[in-house]
Scaffold this active site. Structure first.
Site, PDB file in Angstrom:
ATOM      1  N   HIS A   1       0.851  -1.186   0.000  1.00 30.19           N
ATOM      2  CA  HIS A   1       0.000   0.000   0.000  1.00 30.19           C
ATOM      3  C   HIS A   1       0.890   1.240   0.000  1.00 30.19           C
ATOM      4  O   HIS A   1       1.853   1.319   0.769  1.00 30.19           O
ATOM      5  CB  HIS A   1      -0.904   0.008   1.238  1.00 30.19           C
ATOM      6  CG  HIS A   1      -1.712   1.262   1.404  1.00 30.19           C
ATOM      7  ND1 HIS A   1      -1.452   2.187   2.390  1.00 30.19           N
ATOM      8  CD2 HIS A   1      -2.760   1.742   0.696  1.00 30.19           C
ATOM      9  CE1 HIS A   1      -2.330   3.178   2.302  1.00 30.19           C
ATOM     10  NE2 HIS A   1      -3.121   2.938   1.286  1.00 30.19           N
TER      11      HIS A   1
ATOM     12  N   HIS B   1       1.802  11.093  -2.449  1.00 33.35           N
ATOM     13  CA  HIS B   1       0.550  10.936  -1.729  1.00 33.35           C
ATOM     14  C   HIS B   1      -0.152  12.283  -1.760  1.00 33.35           C
ATOM     15  O   HIS B   1       0.250  13.216  -1.067  1.00 33.35           O
ATOM     16  CB  HIS B   1       0.822  10.480  -0.293  1.00 33.35           C
ATOM     17  CG  HIS B   1      -0.357   9.833   0.347  1.00 33.35           C
ATOM     18  ND1 HIS B   1      -0.440   9.591   1.690  1.00 33.35           N
ATOM     19  CD2 HIS B   1      -1.508   9.357  -0.172  1.00 33.35           C
ATOM     20  CE1 HIS B   1      -1.584   9.002   1.972  1.00 33.35           C
ATOM     21  NE2 HIS B   1      -2.247   8.853   0.857  1.00 33.35           N
TER      22      HIS B   1
END
Length: 547
Positions: A120, A166
């Protein structure tokens, strides 16, 4: 025998430092399988077959192991004596999982029939808010056998290139092309089975076209492109060896980032304490941002509902980018029932957060299992895990979720016992890997071990040895038995802690081993830090028996 000194106020306390000594059962086995206090190759071969259940062990292999320990001063020229036999059992040459076992399952079924080691936010070097983005953690993950790499792709600062980062956090970007090149270089160093790249796409159509060009030029012939709009069934891992697979939503016009509507409902600090936090504890905040700041900006790949009718959602998208997508992802409108519908004419990938899965499992457990029989389900950590902690993966695995995504910053599965008997003999190595005052300022550590099963609810349990005071070489010699209802989902959890009367017990190492892959017999079990890094010397001597 050396001694160790600790300071207590104005006084000094001295403790003897002993040497590892074979437990009584090991001594008894040596006596049984040796002659005149020497265990030769024929004796060792019989020990392998009868105790270790290595039915194919040969006398030549046994001799090679004996020869490998000839450098020891305690070695007897004709074979093992008790000390060298004990040294072998407690060495890296005798692991709990056989390194030579290799792939021994049928790998010709569709990809949806296998658990896949999944990462992830694979590009993050640390926490989810302010760490660097880099290809380094991607390389490390691939070297550890991870088969699914997640990349969040965004326009760069000048809007003419593509970065990985991100989104809407303080993380620093890394160029997409750098990540792709590293994936190509390291994809198959640990395994020949396929690597899936899941893309969380935040790009305009012109940048999607650039991504298509980058991916095509980087991977060339190893890129798997099925050549059809949608797969009717996933190919097998065997047929996809040394192939790169792209998985993302079908392309659509660029949507401006929007605030996620759903609010997380479990911001309360988890009450689990001490040695019960094996799956990662929650934290209320992090310097540079709070959980509330982050969760409102969480943007996982399937938070936006969309139609899975590509003709409607891709009118202005780059056709080459669309052609590269082998595993289509997406979350159709209409709620959970629509998400879990099985289409007999196509397969796809669905992503759910750990919280969404928990809620869905309460009311739609059978539907999830039915969905995962043909389709892929990816489960990802909730956004409040800003320190990159992980969740208990078993709820996903129990419902057939093939891609249970882990934050690799802190920790290859392409994967009827009735009872497991575990003997915990002893441990060693802490004195070499830790300062002598690491666990206790005034005396040697007081170690205890926790051994148990993580699995389905009926199998989950933890048991504990006695605590041994002031001893760097704890010798517990305790036996635990674990009845198993679903052994194929059972993991053997092993932890060591140091008892502290006035504060929280200190962590002394851990490991987690798939029960179905355990080697039978007496094995040396290496322990790992909380971050999943193997200690240089810390290990336990244990015995595994199945009934």
């Amino acid at each position: 025998m050396s001694k160790q000194t600790y300071r207590v106020c104005c006084c000094s306390r001295r403790f003897k430092l002993g040497q590892s000594e074979a437990p009584p059962e090991i001594k008894a086995l040596f006596e049984h399988y040796s002659e005149n206090n020497v265990m030769n190759a024929a004796h060792l071969q019989r020990f392998f077959k009868e105790v270790q259940k290595q039915e194919k062990a040969t006398e030549e292999e046994a001799q090679a192991i004996i020869d490998g320990f000839q450098h020891l001063n305690i070695f007897h020229r004709k074979g093992f004596n008790l000390e060298s036999f004990f040294k072998y059992l407690f060495s890296d040459s005798n692991p709990p999982l056989s390194p030579s076992l290799g792939v021994h399952h049928d790998m010709t079924a569709p990809l949806s029939h296998y658990y896949v080691f999944t990462g992830h936010n694979s590009y993050l070097t640390g926490n989810q808010l302010s760490s660097d983005c880099s290809d380094a953690p991607i390389i490390t993950a691939l070297q550890r056998g991870v088969r699914v790499i997640e990349l969040d792709i965004w326009p760069n600062s000048t809007k003419d290139g593509v970065d990985v980062l991100h989104g809407r956090t303080l993380t620093t970007p890394v160029e997409l092309i750098k990540c792709l090149r590293s994936i190509k270089q390291y994809a198959f160093v640990a395994s020949e089975y396929p690597v899936v790249i899941t893309l969380e796409d935040h790009l305009t159509p012109d940048l999607q076209a650039k991504v298509a060009e980058m991916v095509t030029q980087t991977f060339g012939d190893i890129l798997f492109c099925p050549g059809s709009e949608a797969l009717k069934e996933f190919p097998s891992p065997e047929s996809l060896k040394k192939r790169i697979i792209i998985s993302t939503k079908p392309p659509k016009e660029y949507l401006q980032a929007k605030e996620v509507k759903e609010k997380e409902d479990d911001l309360q600090k988890e009450k689990a304490s001490g040695d019960e936090e094996a799956w990662g504890k929650e934290v209320p905040s992090l310097k540079g941002g709070t959980i509330a700041d982050y969760k409102d900006n969480e943007d996982e790949e399937d938070d936006d509902e969309e139609e899975l009718d590509e003709d409607k959602s891709n009118q202005n998208s780059a056709s080459e980018y669309r052609r590269l997508i082998a595993i289509h992802a997406g979350k159709p409108k209409g709620g959970l029932e629509e998400c879990l519908k099985v289409d007999p004419d196509r397969v796809r990938r669905l992503s759910l957060s750990e919280q969404q899965l928990e809620k869905a499992a309460e009311t739609h457990g059978k539907d999830i299992v039915r969905f995962t029989q043909r389709n892929l389900l990816r489960v990802y950590p909730k956004g409040t895990r800003i320190t990159s902690s992980n969740y208990n993966p078993l709820i996903g695995w129990m419902h057939g979720a093939q891609m249970v995504a882990f934050n690799m910053q802190v920790c290859a599965l392409f994967d009827f016992l009735e009872s497991l008997k575990v003997t915990t003999y002893m441990g060693e190595g802490w004195y070499n890997d830790f300062k002598h005052t690491h666990f206790d300022q005034f005396s040697p550590p007081d170690f205890y071990a926790r051994v148990g099963i993580a699995g389905v609810v009926a199998d989950t349990i933890m048991k504990k040895t006695k605590t041994l005071e002031d001893n760097w070489l704890p010798s517990w010699n305790e036996v635990f038995e674990f009845p198993l209802t679903v052994p194929e989902l059972a993991l053997l959890r092993i932890e060591v802690h140091e008892y502290d009367m006035s504060e929280k017990d200190d962590f002394g190492g851990q490991t987690c081993l798939p029960v179905s892959e355990l080697s039978y017999g007496i094995r040396a079990v290496p322990l790992y830090s909380r971050k999943g890094e193997k200690y240089n010397h810390v290990k336990l001597l244990m015995r595994f028996e199945f009934y």
